[in-house]
Design an enzyme around this catalytic site. Structure first.
Site, short mmCIF file in Angstrom:
data_model
loop_
_atom_site.label_atom_id
_atom_site.label_comp_id
_atom_site.label_asym_id
_atom_site.label_seq_id
_atom_site.Cartn_x
_atom_site.Cartn_y
_atom_site.Cartn_z
N CYS A 293 -0.45 -4.71 6.10
CA CYS A 293 -1.50 -4.68 5.06
C CYS A 293 -0.93 -4.38 3.68
CB CYS A 293 -2.52 -3.60 5.40
SG CYS A 293 -3.30 -3.82 6.97
N1 SAJ Z 1 3.11 5.09 3.13
C1 SAJ Z 1 3.86 5.88 2.29
N2 SAJ Z 1 3.26 6.91 1.63
C2 SAJ Z 1 1.92 7.16 1.79
C3 SAJ Z 1 1.17 6.33 2.65
C4 SAJ Z 1 1.78 5.30 3.32
O1 SAJ Z 1 5.07 5.67 2.12
O2 SAJ Z 1 1.43 8.12 1.19
C5 SAJ Z 1 3.76 3.97 3.82
C6 SAJ Z 1 3.70 4.10 5.32
O3 SAJ Z 1 4.82 4.82 5.79
C7 SAJ Z 1 3.72 2.65 5.77
C8 SAJ Z 1 3.01 1.91 4.65
O4 SAJ Z 1 3.04 2.79 3.51
O5 SAJ Z 1 5.04 2.19 5.89
C9 SAJ Z 1 1.56 1.58 4.98
O6 SAJ Z 1 0.97 2.75 5.41
P1 SAJ Z 1 -0.67 2.93 5.50
O7 SAJ Z 1 -0.90 4.37 5.75
O8 SAJ Z 1 -1.30 2.31 4.35
O9 SAJ Z 1 -1.03 2.20 6.87
P2 SAJ Z 1 -1.41 0.70 7.19
O10 SAJ Z 1 -0.43 -0.28 6.67
O11 SAJ Z 1 -1.67 0.67 8.65
O12 SAJ Z 1 -2.76 0.46 6.36
C10 SAJ Z 1 -3.98 0.40 7.03
C11 SAJ Z 1 -4.99 -0.13 6.02
N3 SAJ Z 1 -6.20 -0.40 6.73
C12 SAJ Z 1 -6.87 -1.53 6.46
O13 SAJ Z 1 -6.49 -2.35 5.65
C13 SAJ Z 1 -8.12 -1.74 7.21
C14 SAJ Z 1 -5.24 0.89 4.92
O14 SAJ Z 1 -6.32 0.45 4.10
C15 SAJ Z 1 -5.60 2.22 5.52
O15 SAJ Z 1 -5.83 3.16 4.49
C16 SAJ Z 1 -4.44 2.68 6.40
O16 SAJ Z 1 -4.34 1.73 7.47
C17 SAJ Z 1 -4.69 4.06 6.98
O17 SAJ Z 1 -5.16 4.91 6.21
O18 SAJ Z 1 -4.33 4.25 8.15
#
Ligand code: SAJ
Length: 442
Positions: free
Chosen positions: A282
């Protein structure tokens, strides 16, 4: 009222009635981490649901009651199939019987970073061949603003039916967070936007039968952009703290302490955390969908591009910090034994898509480091022509490493033991906060 208008009015009344009575036949095209939970949610509510999965092996597995999606157990899948409220097909032959069709197919980026909507187009072509008058079609796949109007609508009208007249069309972004025990389909607010007011109304009615809060917006394009804002917001804020990590490195400050202290502000702040980069299907992709669209309209989305650049450079920055750490021990990267903990793209999952851990491993391996890894969720990985299997975290394996590199902070690892046994730890995820040892953090 002329005959055509009477027919149209009758179609609309009939669909409205079917939705209210839950006799509307619902089809879900694409049974992945979005489509299968969505199909199950409608089936649980008593709708007659047809799941359409063109991967025959996956369809066969589902028909046997074997789920490959964590959020829908095989037990529940079997029960829904047994109850006769969920049927699994591997082609679109059933489309002609459906009243509502939800399209949940993947929208990857091409190597050129252009959106690839070929899955959406194929799904629409299959639907157009069979769909009947009086159907509502809703696209859920994350895509660039304008896809529903500019790509989906014309494909569906190849059926000879007219959108807004013979069938209705809307967009509703998916907000599925795999594995999230708190936010499920039923209690996560659902944004919907139609090509016209009646399409929006039908979409609101349909989702309201299953989801506690439905949020109508003024158009399908608005709904498409809402989704992209949600994930671009994350990408930009993650990039901000990734840049802050580099600022803190130069100022000799602890970025984790700075962010944690800022997060005590009870309003107007939301913490994000630095890391070795961003992965998953995403956050790296969704902002690019918006950037591509805007560049095609001669608008330079600088914020979005800058965030992607900063996030994209983090694996190189992390690898550079490891090299510096080894250097402090008079070790070159070449020949150094580096044990990586966590190759998945985020904690608690086994998904390695776009995982920055793999980029860091590749960079260090290219400079001659002897890489091994441990990830309880990922048994094997391959990157840049090299393949590794997850090592058991024995004392000997930890002790042998010149540097233990924590790239994904999976729960359940014995971090105090790891620190105790390690010669050096580089923690890129603040996994060992508060522990004492030869630890350096991003
Ligand atoms: N990450 C960071 N720092 C942060 C948050 C994330 O480095 O503060 C990195 C994570 O390690 C990862 C990437 O970013 O490699 C993405 O992380 P994510 O927490 O955004 O997880 P995703 O990719 O699974 O995003 C999904 C998205 N859901 C949908 O699109 C429906 C996102 O909108 C959600 O907020 C996220 O899940 C969630 O919160 O779990």
């Amino acid at each position: 009222m002329d005959k055509t208008r009477i027919i149209l009015y009758t179609l609309a009344v009939e669909l409205d009635w079917k939705i209210r009575e839950k006799t509307a036949r619902v089809g879900v095209v694409g049974l992945g981490y979005v489509g299968l939970p969505l199909a199950a949610a409608f089936a649980r509510r008593g709708f007659q649901v047809t799941g359409i999965e063109i991967d025959a092996r996956r369809a066969a597995s589902l028909r046997k009651g074997r789920s490959y999606i964590e959020d829908v157990s095989s037990k529940e899948l079997s029960a829904l199939i047994k109850r006769g409220v969920l049927t699994i097909e591997d082609d679109a032959s059933a489309v002609g019987k459906l009243d509502a069709i939800l399209i949940c197919v993947q929208t990857p980026l091409r190597k050129t970073k252009e959106p690839d909507i070929s899955n959406i187009v194929s799904a629409c072509r299959a639907v157009a061949k069979k769909m009947k008058r009086g159907t509502i079609v809703i696209l859920e796949s994350t895509t660039y603003p304008g896809t529903t109007q500019e790509a989906v609508r014309p494909e569906l009208e190849k059926s000879g039916l007219k959108a807004g007249k013979d069938f209705w069309l809307a967009f509703s972004p998916e907000r599925v967070d795999p594995g999230n025990k708190l936010w499920k389909i039923e209690n996560t607010p659902k944004v919907v936007g139609g090509i016209d007011a009646r399409s929006t109304a039908f979409a609101v009615g349909l989702y309201s039968a299953v989801i506690s809060r439905v949020v109508p917006v003024s158009s399908a394009t608005t709904a498409e952009l809402v989704k992209l804002l949600e994930n671009t917001f994350r990408s930009v804020n993650i990039a901000l703290v990734n840049e802050l990590a580099q600022i803190c490195d130069r100022l000799g400050l602890d970025v984790w302490e700075v962010v944690a202290a800022a997060a005590t502000k009870p309003f107007g702040f939301m913490p994000f955390w630095p890391g070795p980069g961003i992965g998953g299907h995403c956050i790296p992709k969704d902002p690019q969908l918006l950037a591509w669209k805007m560049k095609s309209l001669n608008f330079e989305p600088r914020f979005i591009e800058l965030a992607s650049t900063v996030n994209g450079q983090m694996p190189l920055y992390a690898a550079g910090r490891v090299a510096r750490l080894l250097n402090a021990d008079a070790k070159s990267v070449k020949g150094a034994r580096v044990l990586v903990l966590g190759v998945a793209y985020k904690p608690g999952v086994g998904d390695c898509r776009d995982s920055p851990s793999l980029d860091v491993m590749h960079l260090l391996a290219e400079d001659g480091a002897k890489i091994s890894y441990h990830d309880p969720y990922v048994p094997r990985v391959a990157v840049g022509g090299r393949a590794w299997s997850s090592r058991r975290l024995t004392d000997a394996v930890v002790r042998a490493a010149d540097c233990v590199l924590i790239l994904t902070a999976h729960p359940g690892l014995d971090y105090p033991r790891i620190v105790r046994l390690s010669r050096r730890v580089f923690d890129a995820r603040n996994a060992v906060a508060g522990l004492k040892g030869r630890i350096e953090r991003l």
